[in-house]
Design a protein around this motif. Structure first.
Motif, PDB file in Angstrom:
ATOM      1  N   VAL A 337       0.861  -1.187   0.000  1.00 23.59           N
ATOM      2  CA  VAL A 337       0.000   0.000   0.000  1.00 23.59           C
ATOM      3  C   VAL A 337       0.896   1.236   0.000  1.00 23.59           C
ATOM      4  CG1 VAL A 337      -1.781   1.264   1.248  1.00 23.59           C
ATOM      5  CG2 VAL A 337      -1.801  -1.250   1.222  1.00 23.59           C
ATOM      6  N   VAL A 338       0.745   2.082  -1.004  1.00 19.33           N
ATOM      7  CA  VAL A 338       1.626   3.222  -1.222  1.00 19.33           C
ATOM      8  C   VAL A 338       0.991   4.498  -0.671  1.00 19.33           C
ATOM      9  CG1 VAL A 338       2.842   4.599  -2.949  1.00 19.33           C
ATOM     10  CG2 VAL A 338       2.557   2.134  -3.292  1.00 19.33           C
ATOM     11  N   HIS A 339       1.706   5.180   0.218  1.00 24.34           N
ATOM     12  CA  HIS A 339       1.255   6.455   0.775  1.00 24.34           C
ATOM     13  C   HIS A 339       1.995   7.650   0.185  1.00 24.34           C
ATOM     14  CE1 HIS A 339      -1.608   5.436   4.004  1.00 24.34           C
ATOM     15  NE2 HIS A 339      -0.917   4.319   4.133  1.00 24.34           N
ATOM     16  N   ASP A 340       3.208   7.421  -0.296  1.00 22.60           N
ATOM     17  CA  ASP A 340       4.054   8.528  -0.733  1.00 22.60           C
ATOM     18  C   ASP A 340       4.551   8.256  -2.147  1.00 22.60           C
ATOM     19  OD1 ASP A 340       6.442  10.276  -1.029  1.00 22.60           O
ATOM     20  OD2 ASP A 340       6.079  10.720   1.071  1.00 22.60           O
ATOM     21  N   PRO A 341       4.473   9.241  -3.056  1.00 19.48           N
ATOM     22  CA  PRO A 341       4.947   9.023  -4.429  1.00 19.48           C
ATOM     23  C   PRO A 341       6.423   8.637  -4.501  1.00 19.48           C
ATOM     24  CG  PRO A 341       3.682  11.062  -4.279  1.00 19.48           C
ATOM     25  CD  PRO A 341       3.881  10.584  -2.880  1.00 19.48           C
ATOM     26  N   ALA A 342       7.206   8.997  -3.486  1.00 13.72           N
ATOM     27  CA  ALA A 342       8.633   8.663  -3.491  1.00 13.72           C
ATOM     28  C   ALA A 342       8.916   7.248  -2.999  1.00 13.72           C
ATOM     29  CB  ALA A 342       9.399   9.663  -2.625  1.00 13.72           C
ATOM     30  N   ALA A 347       8.603   0.219  -7.718  1.00 12.39           N
ATOM     31  CA  ALA A 347       9.623  -0.124  -8.712  1.00 12.39           C
ATOM     32  C   ALA A 347      10.297  -1.447  -8.361  1.00 12.39           C
ATOM     33  CB  ALA A 347      10.660   0.995  -8.799  1.00 12.39           C
ATOM     34  N   LEU A 348      10.534  -1.675  -7.070  1.00  9.79           N
ATOM     35  CA  LEU A 348      11.169  -2.917  -6.633  1.00  9.79           C
ATOM     36  C   LEU A 348      10.294  -4.121  -6.948  1.00  9.79           C
ATOM     37  CD1 LEU A 348      13.399  -4.431  -5.111  1.00  9.79           C
ATOM     38  CD2 LEU A 348      12.229  -3.855  -2.981  1.00  9.79           C
ATOM     39  N   GLY A 355       4.896  -8.717  -6.925  1.00 10.71           N
ATOM     40  CA  GLY A 355       3.628  -8.363  -6.304  1.00 10.71           C
ATOM     41  C   GLY A 355       3.022  -7.129  -6.924  1.00 10.71           C
ATOM     42  N   LEU A 356       2.046  -6.567  -6.207  1.00  9.44           N
ATOM     43  CA  LEU A 356       1.306  -5.401  -6.664  1.00  9.44           C
ATOM     44  C   LEU A 356       1.510  -4.247  -5.689  1.00  9.44           C
ATOM     45  CD1 LEU A 356      -2.141  -7.119  -7.468  1.00  9.44           C
ATOM     46  CD2 LEU A 356      -0.276  -6.631  -9.073  1.00  9.44           C
ATOM     47  N   ALA A 357       1.629  -3.042  -6.234  1.00 17.17           N
ATOM     48  CA  ALA A 357       1.675  -1.825  -5.424  1.00 17.17           C
ATOM     49  C   ALA A 357       0.458  -0.990  -5.776  1.00 17.17           C
ATOM     50  CB  ALA A 357       2.956  -1.044  -5.694  1.00 17.17           C
ATOM     51  N   VAL A 358      -0.316  -0.588  -4.769  1.00 16.88           N
ATOM     52  CA  VAL A 358      -1.557   0.143  -5.003  1.00 16.88           C
ATOM     53  C   VAL A 358      -1.598   1.361  -4.095  1.00 16.88           C
ATOM     54  CG1 VAL A 358      -2.860  -1.894  -5.723  1.00 16.88           C
ATOM     55  CG2 VAL A 358      -2.787  -1.280  -3.313  1.00 16.88           C
ATOM     56  N   PRO A 359      -2.254   2.435  -4.521  1.00 18.16           N
ATOM     57  CA  PRO A 359      -2.356   3.613  -3.659  1.00 18.16           C
ATOM     58  C   PRO A 359      -3.187   3.330  -2.424  1.00 18.16           C
ATOM     59  CG  PRO A 359      -3.704   3.881  -5.626  1.00 18.16           C
ATOM     60  CD  PRO A 359      -2.896   2.645  -5.836  1.00 18.16           C
ATOM     61  N   ALA A 360      -2.984   4.127  -1.396  1.00 19.84           N
ATOM     62  CA  ALA A 360      -3.695   3.959  -0.121  1.00 19.84           C
ATOM     63  C   ALA A 360      -5.130   4.459  -0.263  1.00 19.84           C
ATOM     64  CB  ALA A 360      -2.964   4.701   0.985  1.00 19.84           C
ATOM     65  N   ASP A 361      -5.890   3.735  -1.021  1.00 15.88           N
ATOM     66  CA  ASP A 361      -7.288   4.060  -1.303  1.00 15.88           C
ATOM     67  C   ASP A 361      -8.076   2.762  -1.214  1.00 15.88           C
ATOM     68  OD1 ASP A 361      -9.502   5.789  -2.680  1.00 15.88           O
ATOM     69  OD2 ASP A 361      -9.318   3.987  -3.929  1.00 15.88           O
ATOM     70  N   ALA A 362      -9.144   2.759  -0.422  1.00 15.19           N
ATOM     71  CA  ALA A 362      -9.883   1.517  -0.172  1.00 15.19           C
ATOM     72  C   ALA A 362     -10.377   0.880  -1.470  1.00 15.19           C
ATOM     73  CB  ALA A 362     -11.043   1.780   0.776  1.00 15.19           C
ATOM     74  N   ALA A 363     -10.864   1.688  -2.415  1.00 13.15           N
ATOM     75  CA  ALA A 363     -11.373   1.136  -3.670  1.00 13.15           C
ATOM     76  C   ALA A 363     -10.250   0.482  -4.477  1.00 13.15           C
ATOM     77  CB  ALA A 363     -12.050   2.241  -4.487  1.00 13.15           C
ATOM     78  N   ALA A 364      -9.073   1.138  -4.531  1.00 10.83           N
ATOM     79  CA  ALA A 364      -7.952   0.570  -5.276  1.00 10.83           C
ATOM     80  C   ALA A 364      -7.457  -0.723  -4.633  1.00 10.83           C
ATOM     81  CB  ALA A 364      -6.817   1.591  -5.352  1.00 10.83           C
ATOM     82  N   ILE A 365      -7.416  -0.747  -3.309  1.00 10.22           N
ATOM     83  CA  ILE A 365      -6.971  -1.963  -2.621  1.00 10.22           C
ATOM     84  C   ILE A 365      -7.989  -3.074  -2.814  1.00 10.22           C
ATOM     85  CG2 ILE A 365      -6.335  -2.950  -0.388  1.00 10.22           C
ATOM     86  CD1 ILE A 365      -5.489  -0.105   0.465  1.00 10.22           C
ATOM     87  N   THR A 366      -9.279  -2.748  -2.774  1.00 11.82           N
ATOM     88  CA  THR A 366     -10.321  -3.748  -3.002  1.00 11.82           C
ATOM     89  C   THR A 366     -10.168  -4.372  -4.387  1.00 11.82           C
ATOM     90  OG1 THR A 366     -11.877  -2.631  -1.527  1.00 11.82           O
ATOM     91  CG2 THR A 366     -12.812  -4.115  -3.176  1.00 11.82           C
TER      92      THR A 366
END
Length: 413
Positions: A337-342, A347-348, A355-366
């Protein structure tokens, strides 16, 4: 020199132990200066050429250690495992002492663990006199170790400062920011070499102190030889998160997504879970499970039983959770879960197909949870991701420690 060393449980303790074991293979002798052991907990098995020197952490920490040891003994006598009774598990007396410790952290620079320094100075003086070390490694977090650098300089011993993270960080109390900046600058100026855990921190320190970027070594957190197990069967999806939730690491969006996605269970293992996390577990007992604080061995075993391992990124800091690299050893997909653009985690994970990296947004994580559920019920998670060790071999503790050993050898030479 590391304040935290097993059986103390912290990311820095794991890092220090990994370094010591690997360095011992190429050194005549490795001397370890750390704090006194926790009562009732066994220390690690070490190579024969490793010598431990333990100094008292001070009266307050020693009192908290004794309270925690009694609680742990009661837990074991009741049939529990070797889980650690940290401050969150103490009785009212223990909680009172823990609150006092947090207060002391706000009053003493760099924090309350500076009480270890007087006893450590005495041990270090004897160590330098008797062992005559060729080179030293000072490990930051806590910063108390950095206060011993002047003693090394006086003894003619060069050192590498493993800062890992900046001394001056966004969470540094305002009253200590100037002192933290001075200590950080002195460490970078006087150390023969400096290491941090990720490129973002190296960039930050190089810019802040006017250094050439290539002078700062990146030695990330790593993974060791961990239990391996087949991916779980069944239609449900078991997520596992191990570690703390700091104020700058918010799990709210993750918890909401898990609670709203049928077929998903999130297991959280770590100390001192925030009240919001505890409330979510009570409100959604079938979806969110609190496993408490576990030993490192039990933590690795839990990770090996997961379908997917979960990371939560930091907000507003150059640091990135080292838990992701530890997860590599379990050979499981990672949902971050990504909170900061940096945040360097996306990328890793993309480069390793891990795996998957998703923004800290409930809909995106769902949406990501549904994707993972579909992948498991379809061709399987192993077909969707690269779960081998080859793509992440540079993050094994042996590979990281070998880079450290080369740098220390160059300093000693």
């Amino acid at each position: 020199m590391a304040h935290d060393f097993p059986p103390v449980r912290s990311p820095q303790s794991i890092r220090a132990l990994a370094f010591v074991r690997r360095l011992a293979a190429g050194a005549r002798e490795v001397q370890v200066l750390t704090r006194t052991s926790l009562p009732g907990l066994a220390g690690p098995t070490l190579p024969a050429n490793v010598r431990l020197h333990r100094a008292s952490p001070g009266a307050l920490e020693s009192l908290l250690d004794r309270l925690a040891a009694r609680r742990a003994a009661a837990h074991l006598s009741a049939g529990g495992d070797d889980g650690f009774a940290g401050p969150a598990a103490l009785n009212w007396k223990g909680r009172c002492v823990a609150r006092i410790r947090r207060t002391v952290d706000q009053l003493r620079f760099p924090d309350g663990r500076v009480a270890w320094v007087p006893a450590a100075r005495r041990e270090l003086a004897a160590l330098c006199r008797d062992a005559r070390p060729d080179v030293a490694l000072l490990m930051h977090e806590p910063a108390a170790c950095l206060l011993l650098a002047g003693q090394l300089r006086a003894a003619g011993v060069s050192w590498l400062a493993d800062l890992a993270d900046p001394v001056l960080a966004p969470y540094t109390p305002p009253r200590f920011r100037r002192a933290a900046a001075r200590l950080e600058a002195r460490a970078l100026a006087e150390a023969a070499a400096v290491a941090v855990t990720n490129p973002a921190t190296a960039d930050l320190l190089a810019t802040r102190h006017g250094l050439a970027r290539e002078t700062i070594e990146v030695l990330p957190q790593g993974f060791g030889d961990a239990p391996r197990a087949p991916l779980p069967a069944g239609d449900g999806l078991t997520l596992v998160y191990t570690g703390r939730f700091y104020p700058f690491r918010d799990p709210a969006a993750l918890l909401a997504a898990v609670a709203g996605t049928p077929g998903v269970n999130l297991v959280l293992a770590g100390p001192e879970m925030p009240p919001a996390v505890q409330a979510a577990a009570r409100a959604h007992p079938g979806a969110i499970t609190l496993a408490g604080e576990l030993s490192h061995e039990a933590t690795l075993s839990l990770q090996a039983r997961a379908d997917v391992l979960v990371g939560v990124g930091n907000t507003g800091t150059a640091q990135s959770p080292g838990k992701l690299q530890e997860y590599f050893g379990a050979a499981r997909p990672i949902l971050h879960v990504v909170h900061d653009p940096a945040d360097p985690a996306p990328a890793l994970l993309a480069s390793a197909r891990r795996g998957l990296a998703v923004p800290a947004d409930a809909a995106a994580i769902t949406a990501a949870l549904r994707e993972l559920l579909a992948a498991k019920r379809g061709a399987g998670l192993a077909a969707r991701f690269d779960l081998g060790l080859e793509a992440v071999a540079d993050y094994h503790w042996d590979a990281i420690s070998d880079r450290l050993a080369a740098r220390l050898a160059a300093i000693a030479g």
